[in-house]
Design an enzyme around this catalytic site. Structure first.
Site: not given
Length: 170
Positions: A15, A37, A51
């Site tokens: 989370g 990333s 996302h």
């Protein structure tokens, strides 16, 4: 705005990102999301786009694999997601050289956090998951742990996420 550093740590799927994003939105109507990333294939590229879309238009999205210290983020609330992938980029580019990677990571961290902003770093506690199988994994686990310790020592707050529950450590 004063400089503030918050470290959110925990295991995979604990989370961390949800907590960090909710915290950022509670502190600013237009926070910054810094993704560290590398995009290694089309499937991952689609995941990144999904996302970004999920976060919504209130976010400023920045992709920066390594040179966080070059970003101009004064007076913003910034989520850095995540330290583990950021460290991986240095470790890989430096042929698993821990000392060189840590030195470069700490330099970037110091440059970034000199700005007057609120920084929410997300990281993984990869050393909690058992003993690494090979030398390269063990080296990376060591380096990641030392980097987490460095950031935690500079942080105003440290939060450990366990099964979606935030535990204040510092």
């Amino acid at each position: 705005m004063d400089n503030k550093i918050i470290l959110v740590t925990g295991g995979q799927r604990s989370g961390k990102s949800r907590y960090a994003q909710e915290l950022a939105l509670s502190l600013s109507p237009n926070p910054v999301y810094v993704a560290t990333s590398r995009i290694w294939d089309e499937d991952f590229r689609q995941r990144v786009l999904r996302h970004q879309s999920d976060r919504g238009p209130m976010w400023t999205n920045i992709e920066e694999e390594k040179h966080l210290g070059s970003l101009s983020l004064a007076n913003r609330v910034v989520v850095i997601d995540c330290v583990t992938l950021w460290a991986t980029n240095f470790f890989f580019d430096n042929n698993s050289n821990i000392d060189q990677s840590l030195e470069e990571l700490k330099k970037e961290f110091e440059q970034l956090t000199q700005q007057s902003a609120t920084f929410i770093f997300i990281t993984n506690e990869i050393g909690m998951g058992g003993h690494a199988e090979n030398e390269v994994q063990r080296k990376f686990t060591d380096m990641q742990g030392w980097l987490n310790q460095h950031i935690a020592s500079k942080a105003n707050e440290v939060v450990l996420m366990v099964s979606g529950i935030a535990l204040k450590v510092k």
